[in-house]
Write an enzyme that holds these catalytic residues in place. Sequence first.
Site, PDB file in Angstrom:
ATOM      1  N   ASP A   1       0.865  -1.168   0.000  1.00 42.34           N
ATOM      2  CA  ASP A   1       0.000   0.000   0.000  1.00 42.34           C
ATOM      3  C   ASP A   1       0.910   1.229   0.000  1.00 42.34           C
ATOM      4  OD1 ASP A   1      -3.233   0.623   1.550  1.00 42.34           O
ATOM      5  OD2 ASP A   1      -2.098   1.759   0.065  1.00 42.34           O
TER       6      ASP A   1
HETATM    7  C1  GLC Z   1      -4.199   4.399  -0.418  1.00 42.18           C
HETATM    8  C2  GLC Z   1      -5.150   3.290  -0.013  1.00 42.18           C
HETATM    9  C3  GLC Z   1      -5.272   2.199  -1.020  1.00 42.18           C
HETATM   10  C4  GLC Z   1      -5.156   2.766  -2.422  1.00 42.18           C
HETATM   11  C5  GLC Z   1      -3.748   3.308  -2.582  1.00 42.18           C
HETATM   12  C6  GLC Z   1      -3.542   3.950  -3.963  1.00 42.18           C
HETATM   13  O1  GLC Z   1      -3.363   4.736   0.626  1.00 42.18           O
HETATM   14  O2  GLC Z   1      -4.899   2.690   1.243  1.00 42.18           O
HETATM   15  O3  GLC Z   1      -6.539   1.567  -0.814  1.00 42.18           O
HETATM   16  O4  GLC Z   1      -5.409   1.756  -3.383  1.00 42.18           O
HETATM   17  O5  GLC Z   1      -3.405   4.234  -1.566  1.00 42.18           O
HETATM   18  O6  GLC Z   1      -4.376   5.021  -4.127  1.00 42.18           O
END
Ligand code: GLC
Length: 750
Positions: free
Chosen positions: A296
């Site tokens: 993440d």
């Molecule tokens: C964010 C979220 C995740 C998302 C990613 C890209 O922090 O936790 O769900 O897909 O970043 O946007």
Amino acid sequence: MRHPGFLLCGVALASSLASSGGQSAVTGDMQSEASINRSVDSILARLTLEQKVGQLAQYSGGWTDSMTGPGQRRPDLIDRIRAGTVGSIFNATGAQLIRQLQEIAVTQSPTKIPLLIGLDVIHGFRTTFPVPLAEASSWDPDAVYRSARVAATEAAASGIHWTFAPMVDIARDPRWGRIVEGSGEDPYLGAAMASARVRGFQTADLASPFTIMACPKHFAAYGGAEGGRDYNTVDITERTLREVYLPPFKAAVDAGAGTTMCSFNEIGGIPSTANRQLLTDILRTEWGFRGFVVSDWGSIGELQQHGIAGTLADAARLSITAGTDMDMESDAYWRHLADLVKAGTVPESVIDEAVRRVLRVKYRLGLFDNPYRWTDADIEKAMLLHPDHLAIARDMARKSIVLLKNENQLLPLRKDLPLLAVIGPLAADNDSPLGPWAAHGRADEVVTLLDGITEAVARTTRVGYARGCSIDTSGTEGFAAALGLARRADAVILALGEGRDMSGEASCRSSLDLPGSQQALLEAVVQTGKPVVLVLMNGRPLSIAWAAGHVPAIVEGWYLGTQTGNALADVIFGDYNPSGRLPVSVPRTVGQVPVYYNHKNTGRPGDTANNYTSKYLDLPLTPLYPFGFGLSYTTFAYDDLRLSAATISTTDSVHVTVRVRNAGKRAGEEVVQLYIRDDVASVTRPVMELKGFRKIPLTPGQSREVDFVITPDHLAFYDQTMQYRVEPGTFTIMVGPHSAQVQSRILTVR
Ligand code: GLC
């Protein structure tokens, strides 16, 4: 003149949507896996170590889309793409931009490897669908499959290859803002929704146009955060992990998901990003997952904040060896992996395997055959907000609405009332109905509740509007106008709830009450004595105990997306008989959290007549509204519940059959729910668990027999040694319209 390609696409789209039974896992490109592996190995053989590491680096673009995490677009990003040291970009959309980026990657870089373009397509791309918690309220996997098909079609037409969805985190704490992004509190319903979305995004052949790679997230147990506070500590047993939080991920993997995203949180001391048991032992060895894991946003670097990595290099080492293949935005891999390999700390074979996984995904998507597949500006223009998509979105939205109360059949309203008052801060709000993570959804394309009501009523009906108050400030200056309108009206539709920024990531609330002065407005409007229909628009269950006791009709609308107003009007005026059921329990107050239906019995189950039992002094035992609950404009009767056998062996299956009749005067859909309880086992078991559901249409007076098959897998659980097995004994088999209303039979397993 429509683009010729559009007609082809439209037909292709229509056929793929029509065959919503396209329910098989990914198979189309799987037969060529051997050839893909050979191609991948030949590419790998010609890459330098630095170029390999580059394939594991992912960055947010931010050219056309907002940043979705704590970072800024890197000024050297284009140079890095030109150097062939970027594997993936996200938050960059549009056929023209993607073509430009892809041309740099495949014609100017030394590796010629296409970029993988990702985006959070969570509930629609431009045509915005109901938020996932709302779609789960439909209990209709086929409808959810079609929703994902449309999202994939529009996203792919805009250059997207990969969505960071479905979000499949089980959530039992509505304070947690991301409950809105998932499918609620139940593993079985969550698994059904996860599977439908993966299949809808990917179809049976990822290499076909209008498909995008799925990425079930956040692996794992992100929704178990203490206090319902985002990113917070998760401390659960392996049994809870496996029985509550993992089933939707397993369903997504079984449906062929090509990637997954690890979660920010720790589980019992080990952050998921560096959790080898999770990312390798369970995901790959046990489940046979063959895709790749993306971190993440910055979660690799955050191992330092967690306190298990002293340096960014340490974080990179821990993550790559645990099984996190791609680094989203922490830059740890780019900065340190090559040096770790050169120092002999990380074997190059580990890098090679991660790169193979990434390249395999790019091959499965057909990117090496045609890196520009998704970059036709004409098709993009033709597919976005296609009328077929809007119709599917309206159908999905109607099915997502849950009727919580309808005293004296106030609903459906007549369309020809002389004066209808539409009041409240959500009534004409065109932004909040998009909900969090609305990708390219646009507020100016949303049909608001006021729009939908105005469109639906008879020409002779006047519709008055008053905002009454704002969503989250304490002002009451708008009350007078609102109450004046209410007093003149024949009925009031009152739209209250949360703003779209009050749920979603990093948007947790310590209260579940209506924000601002909305409760005061609600009570004042009810005080006028006029018939009131409360329409909720919200990203989490709200504690609406006062409303439940004083308002004759309550409609849970969640956030319904672009077609909000039309779908709500369809239900309010009876053009559609509401069929939604709660995917999550509604607490009476935040003090009751966590409250969920599949709880344990404890040694002193709650009993208000007996002091020494598990209860509160100041609250009833039950939630305000139970899991699986939802009303219809008709009624359904259940009888003749029977088992095909009263006794079976631990390896047998058994049929459960019930007859359901529409006992009312309107056609409608019933969600028949099957629950089981293992009455006595070697570990404590939940008082009930959902193990089947069927949504069936019934005309007035019509009866249907609904048949479920209970297999050993439905009865199995992890025993004291964590063996997954069926234990002999009695099971209570329950069937009914929701978790608090069931008929039961006893099954004996020998
Ligand atoms: C964010 C979220 C995740 C998302 C990613 C890209 O922090 O936790 O769900 O897909 O970043 O946007």
